[in-house]
Design a protein around this motif. Structure first.
Motif, mmCIF file in Angstrom:
data_model
loop_
_atom_site.group_PDB
_atom_site.id
_atom_site.type_symbol
_atom_site.label_atom_id
_atom_site.label_comp_id
_atom_site.label_asym_id
_atom_site.label_seq_id
_atom_site.Cartn_x
_atom_site.Cartn_y
_atom_site.Cartn_z
ATOM 1 N N ALA A 119 0.818 -1.217 0.000
ATOM 2 C CA ALA A 119 0.000 0.000 0.000
ATOM 3 C C ALA A 119 0.853 1.268 0.000
ATOM 4 O O ALA A 119 0.446 2.286 -0.560
ATOM 5 C CB ALA A 119 -0.939 0.002 1.203
ATOM 6 N N HIS A 143 -5.501 -5.095 -4.886
ATOM 7 C CA HIS A 143 -6.137 -3.773 -4.850
ATOM 8 C C HIS A 143 -5.178 -2.718 -4.286
ATOM 9 O O HIS A 143 -5.124 -1.592 -4.789
ATOM 10 C CB HIS A 143 -7.432 -3.819 -4.030
ATOM 11 C CG HIS A 143 -8.150 -2.516 -4.007
ATOM 12 N ND1 HIS A 143 -8.835 -2.029 -5.097
ATOM 13 C CD2 HIS A 143 -8.265 -1.577 -3.031
ATOM 14 C CE1 HIS A 143 -9.345 -0.853 -4.795
ATOM 15 N NE2 HIS A 143 -9.008 -0.550 -3.545
ATOM 16 N N ALA A 144 -4.423 -3.067 -3.255
ATOM 17 C CA ALA A 144 -3.464 -2.129 -2.659
ATOM 18 C C ALA A 144 -2.412 -1.709 -3.684
ATOM 19 O O ALA A 144 -2.038 -0.536 -3.753
ATOM 20 C CB ALA A 144 -2.806 -2.750 -1.431
ATOM 21 N N GLU A 147 -4.015 0.724 -6.145
ATOM 22 C CA GLU A 147 -4.166 2.049 -5.537
ATOM 23 C C GLU A 147 -2.823 2.774 -5.453
ATOM 24 O O GLU A 147 -2.742 3.976 -5.713
ATOM 25 C CB GLU A 147 -4.772 1.928 -4.132
ATOM 26 C CG GLU A 147 -6.235 1.537 -4.125
ATOM 27 C CD GLU A 147 -7.142 2.650 -4.603
ATOM 28 O OE1 GLU A 147 -6.878 3.826 -4.283
ATOM 29 O OE2 GLU A 147 -8.117 2.344 -5.307
ATOM 30 N N ILE A 150 -1.929 4.112 -8.895
ATOM 31 C CA ILE A 150 -2.731 5.288 -9.249
ATOM 32 C C ILE A 150 -2.232 6.534 -8.520
ATOM 33 O O ILE A 150 -2.129 7.607 -9.101
ATOM 34 C CB ILE A 150 -4.228 5.043 -8.941
ATOM 35 C CG1 ILE A 150 -4.798 4.043 -9.943
ATOM 36 C CG2 ILE A 150 -5.028 6.342 -8.973
ATOM 37 C CD1 ILE A 150 -6.216 3.629 -9.653
ATOM 38 N N ARG A 151 -1.895 6.381 -7.242
ATOM 39 C CA ARG A 151 -1.412 7.514 -6.431
ATOM 40 C C ARG A 151 0.055 7.846 -6.708
ATOM 41 O O ARG A 151 0.550 8.850 -6.197
ATOM 42 C CB ARG A 151 -1.596 7.218 -4.939
ATOM 43 C CG ARG A 151 -3.033 7.187 -4.470
ATOM 44 C CD ARG A 151 -3.164 7.121 -2.953
ATOM 45 N NE ARG A 151 -2.159 6.285 -2.298
ATOM 46 C CZ ARG A 151 -2.293 4.985 -2.046
ATOM 47 N NH1 ARG A 151 -3.390 4.350 -2.381
ATOM 48 N NH2 ARG A 151 -1.324 4.315 -1.448
ATOM 49 N N THR A 153 2.658 6.286 -5.568
ATOM 50 C CA THR A 153 3.275 6.210 -4.246
ATOM 51 C C THR A 153 4.523 5.343 -4.295
ATOM 52 O O THR A 153 4.539 4.301 -4.943
ATOM 53 C CB THR A 153 2.263 5.595 -3.243
ATOM 54 O OG1 THR A 153 1.089 6.400 -3.235
ATOM 55 C CG2 THR A 153 2.828 5.516 -1.846
#
Length: 170
Positions: A119, A143-144, A147, A150-151, A153
């Motif tokens: 994450a 899913h993490a 995400e 997309i961010r 990170t």
């Protein structure tokens, strides 16, 4: 009354066919990289463990040291619960590591460290190990990673981050 870390530690070994399952209640002594740690069990025996379902960048890769540091910040010198169903080459266990949430010093270990690494963009979801994870963890890890991408990170800040299984061996 102050209780030492080691007085709280116990090791419980549970065996079931056909897989060997071990649950260790321990303490993190050191962090080798973004997915490998050294624990002390209840008998103060050192146990090398690797996180199931993730692939962290090698320390020489971009974000490799950041991944190790993130894992150390989450786990170093903390009580943990390690749930393993695999032993690789006899020298380390592979499984799921749970630690106390950072905001609750009195809570039992419930924070999934592998999930936290993914994450935060400090590891990939290792799809090659997906079948070794329970279905709910597979879905959460996948899913993490989505995400985090997309961010943008962590390692997803790089335009084309190279997963460790494609990194050239030295």
């Amino acid at each position: 009354m102050k209780i030492s870390h080691f007085s709280l530690l116990t090791a419980t070994f549970l065996f079931s066919a056909p897989l060997c399952s071990e649950t260790l209640i321990g303490y993190v002594l050191s962090v080798q990289d973004g997915e490998t740690l050294m624990l002390a069990d209840g008998n103060r025996q050192q146990v090398k463990v690797r996180l199931l379902g993730i692939a962290a960048p090698r320390r020489t890769q971009s974000f490799g040291e950041a991944s190790r540091t993130h894992l150390a910040n989450l786990t170093l010198n903390k009580n943990v619960r390690f749930e393993s169903t695999q032993r690789k080459q006899g020298d380390f266990l592979v499984g799921k590591l749970l630690v106390q949430p950072p905001d609750c010093r009195t809570c039992v270990p419930t924070l999934d460290v592998g999930m936290a690494q993914i994450a935060s963009g400090m590891a990939w979801f290792a799809t090659a190990a997906a079948n070794d994870l329970p279905p709910e963890d597979r879905a959460r890890y996948e899913h993490a990673e989505f995400e985090a991408k997309i961010r943008r990170t962590g390692l997803w800040q790089d335009k084309n981050p190279l997963p460790p299984w494609r990194w050239p061996s030295q």
